[in-house]
Design a protein around this motif. Structure first.
Motif, PDB file in Angstrom:
ATOM      1  N   ASP A   7      24.290  22.209 -11.147  1.00 10.83           N
ATOM      2  CA  ASP A   7      25.079  22.214 -12.867  1.00 10.83           C
ATOM      3  C   ASP A   7      26.125  22.275 -12.880  1.00 10.83           C
ATOM      4  O   ASP A   7      26.660  22.743 -12.697  1.00 10.83           O
ATOM      5  N   LYS A   8      26.495  20.777 -13.789  1.00 10.73           N
ATOM      6  CA  LYS A   8      27.827  20.596 -13.828  1.00 10.73           C
ATOM      7  C   LYS A   8      28.493  21.341 -13.751  1.00 10.73           C
ATOM      8  O   LYS A   8      30.283  20.991 -13.497  1.00 10.73           O
ATOM      9  N   ARG A   9      28.351  22.352 -14.588  1.00 16.58           N
ATOM     10  CA  ARG A   9      29.875  22.789 -15.405  1.00 16.58           C
ATOM     11  C   ARG A   9      30.549  23.988 -14.047  1.00 16.58           C
ATOM     12  O   ARG A   9      31.406  24.199 -14.373  1.00 16.58           O
ATOM     13  N   GLU A  10      30.195  24.039 -13.063  1.00  8.99           N
ATOM     14  CA  GLU A  10      29.782  25.332 -11.991  1.00  8.99           C
ATOM     15  C   GLU A  10      31.066  25.258 -11.401  1.00  8.99           C
ATOM     16  O   GLU A  10      30.595  23.243 -11.267  1.00  8.99           O
ATOM     17  N   ARG A  11      31.207  25.344 -10.876  1.00 11.33           N
ATOM     18  CA  ARG A  11      32.385  25.241  -9.597  1.00 11.33           C
ATOM     19  C   ARG A  11      32.437  25.872  -8.561  1.00 11.33           C
ATOM     20  O   ARG A  11      31.706  27.197  -8.384  1.00 11.33           O
ATOM     21  N   HIS A  12      31.527  25.361  -7.255  1.00 15.68           N
ATOM     22  CA  HIS A  12      31.110  25.884  -6.353  1.00 15.68           C
ATOM     23  C   HIS A  12      33.115  25.932  -5.260  1.00 15.68           C
ATOM     24  O   HIS A  12      33.184  25.391  -4.838  1.00 15.68           O
ATOM     25  N   LEU A  13      32.778  27.410  -4.873  1.00 13.27           N
ATOM     26  CA  LEU A  13      33.730  27.709  -3.784  1.00 13.27           C
ATOM     27  C   LEU A  13      33.729  27.405  -1.987  1.00 13.27           C
ATOM     28  O   LEU A  13      32.578  28.799  -2.103  1.00 13.27           O
ATOM     29  N   PHE A  14      35.108  26.921  -1.587  1.00 17.84           N
ATOM     30  CA  PHE A  14      34.979  26.720  -0.026  1.00 17.84           C
ATOM     31  C   PHE A  14      35.914  27.182   0.325  1.00 17.84           C
ATOM     32  O   PHE A  14      36.201  27.373  -0.641  1.00 17.84           O
ATOM     33  N   LEU A  15      35.658  27.964   1.723  1.00 19.87           N
ATOM     34  CA  LEU A  15      37.154  27.383   2.024  1.00 19.87           C
ATOM     35  C   LEU A  15      37.496  26.237   3.103  1.00 19.87           C
ATOM     36  O   LEU A  15      36.158  25.287   3.792  1.00 19.87           O
ATOM     37  N   THR A  16      39.128  26.054   3.642  1.00 20.47           N
ATOM     38  CA  THR A  16      39.138  24.900   3.743  1.00 20.47           C
ATOM     39  C   THR A  16      39.131  25.851   4.988  1.00 20.47           C
ATOM     40  O   THR A  16      39.133  26.598   5.611  1.00 20.47           O
ATOM     41  N   GLU A  17      39.259  24.878   6.747  1.00 17.04           N
ATOM     42  CA  GLU A  17      40.273  25.073   7.462  1.00 17.04           C
ATOM     43  C   GLU A  17      41.457  25.879   7.671  1.00 17.04           C
ATOM     44  O   GLU A  17      41.055  27.285   8.530  1.00 17.04           O
ATOM     45  N   HIS A  67      38.195  36.922   1.323  1.00 17.37           N
ATOM     46  CA  HIS A  67      36.891  37.433   1.798  1.00 17.37           C
ATOM     47  C   HIS A  67      35.819  37.154   1.367  1.00 17.37           C
ATOM     48  O   HIS A  67      34.584  36.712   2.121  1.00 17.37           O
ATOM     49  N   PHE A  68      35.175  37.305  -0.135  1.00 11.63           N
ATOM     50  CA  PHE A  68      33.960  37.011  -0.366  1.00 11.63           C
ATOM     51  C   PHE A  68      34.131  35.734  -0.971  1.00 11.63           C
ATOM     52  O   PHE A  68      32.498  35.056  -0.813  1.00 11.63           O
ATOM     53  N   ILE A  69      34.521  34.581  -0.429  1.00 15.08           N
ATOM     54  CA  ILE A  69      34.324  32.980  -0.621  1.00 15.08           C
ATOM     55  C   ILE A  69      33.647  32.957   0.728  1.00 15.08           C
ATOM     56  O   ILE A  69      32.719  31.911   0.857  1.00 15.08           O
ATOM     57  N   ASN A  70      34.623  33.511   2.109  1.00 15.65           N
ATOM     58  CA  ASN A  70      34.291  33.478   3.264  1.00 15.65           C
ATOM     59  C   ASN A  70      32.743  34.000   2.929  1.00 15.65           C
ATOM     60  O   ASN A  70      32.301  33.299   4.258  1.00 15.65           O
ATOM     61  N   ARG A  71      32.700  35.210   2.916  1.00 14.55           N
ATOM     62  CA  ARG A  71      31.705  36.188   2.589  1.00 14.55           C
ATOM     63  C   ARG A  71      29.691  34.800   2.291  1.00 14.55           C
ATOM     64  O   ARG A  71      28.913  34.993   2.782  1.00 14.55           O
ATOM     65  N   ALA A  72      30.375  34.570   1.002  1.00 16.78           N
ATOM     66  CA  ALA A  72      29.437  33.576   0.666  1.00 16.78           C
ATOM     67  C   ALA A  72      30.087  32.588   0.089  1.00 16.78           C
ATOM     68  O   ALA A  72      29.570  31.926  -1.390  1.00 16.78           O
ATOM     69  N   PRO A  73      29.497  32.016   0.667  1.00 12.70           N
ATOM     70  CA  PRO A  73      30.234  30.203   0.857  1.00 12.70           C
ATOM     71  C   PRO A  73      29.554  29.202  -0.376  1.00 12.70           C
ATOM     72  O   PRO A  73      28.255  29.152  -0.445  1.00 12.70           O
ATOM     73  N   GLY A  74      30.034  28.764  -1.373  1.00 20.42           N
ATOM     74  CA  GLY A  74      29.328  27.762  -2.422  1.00 20.42           C
ATOM     75  C   GLY A  74      29.667  28.767  -3.518  1.00 20.42           C
ATOM     76  O   GLY A  74      28.601  28.461  -4.392  1.00 20.42           O
ATOM     77  N   THR A  75      30.164  29.827  -3.262  1.00 22.43           N
ATOM     78  CA  THR A  75      29.462  30.728  -4.499  1.00 22.43           C
ATOM     79  C   THR A  75      30.825  30.409  -6.135  1.00 22.43           C
ATOM     80  O   THR A  75      31.354  29.315  -5.704  1.00 22.43           O
ATOM     81  N   THR A  76      29.913  30.789  -6.911  1.00 25.22           N
ATOM     82  CA  THR A  76      30.747  30.372  -8.388  1.00 25.22           C
ATOM     83  C   THR A  76      31.596  31.194  -8.374  1.00 25.22           C
ATOM     84  O   THR A  76      31.780  32.376  -8.437  1.00 25.22           O
ATOM     85  N   GLN A  84      40.419  34.606 -16.298  1.00 25.42           N
ATOM     86  CA  GLN A  84      42.617  34.500 -16.253  1.00 25.42           C
ATOM     87  C   GLN A  84      42.820  34.839 -14.681  1.00 25.42           C
ATOM     88  O   GLN A  84      44.328  34.889 -14.375  1.00 25.42           O
ATOM     89  N   SER A  85      42.249  36.836 -14.669  1.00 22.64           N
ATOM     90  CA  SER A  85      43.443  36.909 -13.410  1.00 22.64           C
ATOM     91  C   SER A  85      42.788  36.277 -12.276  1.00 22.64           C
ATOM     92  O   SER A  85      43.582  35.771 -11.717  1.00 22.64           O
ATOM     93  N   LEU A  86      41.634  36.244 -12.142  1.00 18.25           N
ATOM     94  CA  LEU A  86      40.904  35.197 -10.840  1.00 18.25           C
ATOM     95  C   LEU A  86      41.430  33.471 -10.751  1.00 18.25           C
ATOM     96  O   LEU A  86      41.697  33.525  -9.605  1.00 18.25           O
ATOM     97  N   ASN A  87      40.947  33.525 -11.629  1.00 16.58           N
ATOM     98  CA  ASN A  87      41.810  31.985 -11.987  1.00 16.58           C
ATOM     99  C   ASN A  87      43.281  31.672 -11.319  1.00 16.58           C
ATOM    100  O   ASN A  87      43.925  30.611 -10.518  1.00 16.58           O
ATOM    101  N   ARG A  88      44.020  32.499 -11.727  1.00 17.92           N
ATOM    102  CA  ARG A  88      46.058  32.988 -11.134  1.00 17.92           C
ATOM    103  C   ARG A  88      45.463  32.384  -9.940  1.00 17.92           C
ATOM    104  O   ARG A  88      46.747  31.365  -9.652  1.00 17.92           O
ATOM    105  N   VAL A  89      44.771  33.520  -9.058  1.00 22.44           N
ATOM    106  CA  VAL A  89      44.529  33.672  -7.747  1.00 22.44           C
ATOM    107  C   VAL A  89      43.834  32.716  -7.138  1.00 22.44           C
ATOM    108  O   VAL A  89      44.467  31.684  -6.238  1.00 22.44           O
TER     109      VAL A  89
END
Lengths: 170, 170
Positions: free
Chosen positions: A104-114, A59-68, A81-86
């Motif tokens: 900032d190359k430490r960050e991971r930006h999250l996106f939904l695929t198709e 939900h929240f990745i869709n809501r804010a694409p590219g969020t870290t 740890q909990s989020l990482n598992r998911v």
DNA sequence: TTGGAATGTCAACAACGCTGACATAAACTC
DNA sequence: GAGTTTATGTCAGCGTTGTTGACATTCCAA
């Protein structure tokens, strides 16, 4: 039941007189309503061997694409740890894409695929159907009151997260 | 925000025009508000090595003293095994008393002990403080709308359980 | 007397929170 | 440039609370 209003007799704040009983009913309403609120997506998630935590992430990745990841952590209020598992299962299953940050190359930006977007639509549509029906039943003025009380019930930092999200995706 | 009502232009149901975006905001409001809703009792419960399941059991036993296990099962919507684990700890800790039924001796009727009532008061008071503040912030009309939407959001059987509880303990 | 309902209990498992510890890479600071 | 902090990932272990399945007991009701 609400024909006599003892509070009106007192000089204090004239706004509300709330018995413990009335508050208790509100508490129970929240409990039962939340069960209904999560029931429809839960059924879909179970079929896919996912849980509520996956839904929230999607939900929240869709809501804010590219969020870290850190950002998502703060919104969801869980440990990394909990989020990482998911997240790992969602990435492995090809629903979420994790891109290394350019600034900032430490960050991971999250996106939904198709596929991720497809599931998000399916889940949120199930939830929206119920919400739409409830709104329609209750009427327009009720909806505004509903939102007002919910906002007032949030912790301050969650209210900030909520309004920020609300205003960015207006 | 609610000055223009596109739905009014159409011939269909004149009541509400709800964008997916508005529904999505309602969904997020529920999510964040529920977190706030449970936050205060959760803090107390953690200190006592209890969880939300214990709180729910205590709440509904207090609400309907003498209720049977089966009854409680239906209200909480969990399996007997799950509830039993929670009830056993509460009984062992002297917060709940289980009395064999007089009419039907298979049934167990559940009651809070003095200590159980004390904890119930402590937990629900924490929750009521927040609820009272939220109600006050939002105003009286908002409160009625809040309850209306929540009721409409419940599953039918939960709505029945809710209204039954509401009306017995008027 | 037999069937089934209400309850309790044991075992195993899964989801999803948590803490603690450790590794890595990158950024920031002095 | 060295040292510290930050963002992230990962491993291991644990607790709560949900699940199924199986089985025993008690006892009402037909």
């Amino acid at each position: 039941m609400s024909d006599t209003r003892p509070a009106q007799a007192f000089g204090g704040e004239s706004l509300l007189f709330l018995t413990d009983e009335q508050l208790r009913q509100g508490i129970e309403a929240m409990f039962f309503a939340y069960r209904g609120f999560t029931a429809d997506p839960d059924r879909i998630l179970t079929q896919l061997a996912y849980g509520r935590a996956h839904h929230r992430a999607i939900h929240f990745i869709n809501r804010a694409p590219g969020t870290t990841v850190n950002n998502l952590l703060a919104i969801l209020g869980v440990t990394k740890q909990s989020l990482n598992r998911v997240l790992r299962t969602l990435i492995d299953d090809g629903l979420v894409e994790s891109r290394v940050g350019t600034v900032d190359k430490r960050e991971r930006h999250l996106f939904l695929t198709e596929a991720g977007r497809a599931l998000e639509t399916r889940l949120s549509e199930a939830q929206r159907v119920r919400m739409r029906a409830a709104y329609k039943d209750a009427g327009p003025e009720a909806v505004s009151g509903f939102r007002k009380v919910l906002e007032a019930m949030m912790d301050a930092d969650m209210r900030h997260a909520y309004t920020k999200l609300r205003d960015t995706t207006s």
